[in-house]
Design an enzyme around this catalytic site. Structure first.
Site, PDB file in Angstrom:
ATOM      1  N   ASP A  58       0.909  -1.179   0.018  1.00 19.75           N
ATOM      2  CA  ASP A  58      -0.115   0.092  -0.122  1.00 19.75           C
ATOM      3  C   ASP A  58       0.939   1.206   0.172  1.00 19.75           C
ATOM      4  OD1 ASP A  58      -2.277   1.726   0.370  1.00 19.75           O
ATOM      5  OD2 ASP A  58      -1.710   1.791   2.342  1.00 19.75           O
ATOM      6  N   ASP A  60      -0.065   5.227   1.080  1.00 21.51           N
ATOM      7  CA  ASP A  60      -0.285   6.231   2.074  1.00 21.51           C
ATOM      8  C   ASP A  60      -0.616   5.554   3.331  1.00 21.51           C
ATOM      9  OD1 ASP A  60      -0.515   8.565   0.438  1.00 21.51           O
ATOM     10  OD2 ASP A  60      -2.367   7.499  -0.360  1.00 21.51           O
TER      11      ASP A  60
END
Length: 387
Positions: A58, A60
């Site tokens: 991922d 952020d």
């Protein structure tokens, strides 16, 4: 150091932190920390057939500390419209697609605009801050390590592809390290749907069951598990470990990540410079302490979060080595240069923050070698705010 010396910490630097309280001193007892094998932080670790072939990351909150860079933007925007931010409500939106969040924000706060108008007004404010987003501790080390060992890596984020590419363009060496980059607009449904993880595995040419996903948000963890991947959770919100019980492994920081547990090559070393201490940092560290008017000393530093009161509170305890004089309420500047280990899984935070004789021995030995030595410039002992 030779083979009989204490293990060497992972190298990185926090050129930051100014504290004002009574520093502690290492105990003479407690020989070594207890083993971590029974810790609930390690769940269903891979054995034999579960060897990992690819990694899906991922963006952020997992790789980039975008929350720190963009913090306050939504609150300021709402204030201009006479609204007050509901922190608990915003936490529940963590990891969701912007389009979904925008519609909910407009509705929940009764804003006098459409979701599209909200996005057009607020997105430029976020984009102005993206260049300030820093890689979280352990991230550059992990990305470089996987790339050097030719491990297939995908970046899968609920952000739209265009925004992902803008964010990673500010991070040296990132773009070429990802075999696949996917945004929420590349699949029919964003997280918590498993679509983006299944598509990432497909493009990597690896069965999803052989993929390891590293995520910070609960929606991402759920989507990855539903897809059939192994999941390491590194929560960006503190004090919510119990919500991540579906993950195979729960870490507080990527500094704790051990690739060899997943059949991947072990780390060699790490070097990095950070001018802040992100929320995800937990563990036992070594470095140097500068006490005003008294000098500089070797130090072991324990960093964690205390959630006993119901609210997460940062706890930072420095233990001065070979120094017993009290300097109560004097300003203490820290320069942290190495990560030793994760905190032990104890009943209370005060127990978890214990320093053991082995920690002190590691600090004494490591801080005498050049890579962990005292910086030549006293300006590196800078003050920096932390939450």
């Amino acid at each position: 150091m030779d083979s009989d010396s204490p293990k060497s910490p992972n190298r990185f630097v926090f050129a930051c932190l100014s504290l004002k309280f009574h520093p502690r001193f290492p105990p003479s007892t407690s020989k070594a920390p207890p083993p971590l094998s029974n810790s609930p932080l390690l769940r269903s670790l891979p054995m034999g057939a579960d060897r990992i072939s690819a990694v899906i990351l991922d963006l952020d909150g997992t790789l980039l500390d975008t929350e720190r860079a963009t913090g306050g933007i939504l609150e300021e925007f709402l204030a201009r419209h006479g609204k007050s931010l509901d922190a608990a409500m915003e936490e529940k939106r963590l990891g969701k697609m912007h389009k979904e969040s925008a519609a909910a924000i407009v509705q929940d706060y009764g804003l006098p605009m459409t979701p599209e108008e909200f996005s057009e007004a607020i997105m430029p404010l976020f984009q102005e801050r993206w260049p300030q987003a820093k890689a979280l501790p352990g991230v550059n080390r992990l990305i470089k390590h996987l790339h050097n060992h030719e491990t297939p890596v995908a970046l899968a984020s609920n952000s739209i592809r265009k925004h992902i590419e803008i964010k990673i363009s500010y991070q040296q060496g990132w773009k070429e390290s990802f075999s696949v980059i996917l945004g929420g607009d590349d699949v029919s449904h964003g997280k918590p749907s498993p679509d983006i993880f299944l598509e990432a595995a497909k493009r990597l040419g690896v069965d999803i069951s052989k993929c390891l996903v590293i995520e910070d948000s609960l929606v991402g963890v759920r989507g990855a598990k539903d897809a059939g991947a192994k999941v390491v959770a590194v929560p960006s919100l503190q004090g919510q470990d119990e919500n991540y019980s579906i993950a195979n492994c729960l870490l507080h920081t990527l500094l704790e990540f051990q690739p060899e547990l997943w059949g991947l090559p072990a780390f060699e070393d790490d070097t990095g410079l950070y001018e802040f201490i992100p929320h995800q940092v937990w563990g036992v560290f070594i470095g140097w302490a500068n006490i005003e008017m008294h000098g500089i000393y070797k130090v072991v530093v324990c960093i964690g979060w205390d959630t006993s009161s119901g609210a997460a509170k940062r706890v930072i305890l420095p233990y001065l080595i070979d120094h017993t004089e009290s300097h109560k309420n004097e300003r203490l500047h820290l320069f942290i240069v190495g990560y030793v280990r994760k905190l032990q899984n104890e009943g209370t935070m005060s127990e978890a923050l214990r320093v053991f004789e082995e920690d002190v021995n590691i600090a004494r030995a490591a801080l005498d070698i050049p890579v962990f030595s005292l910086p030549t410039s006293s300006s590196l002992f800078v003050e920096a705010a932390f939450d």
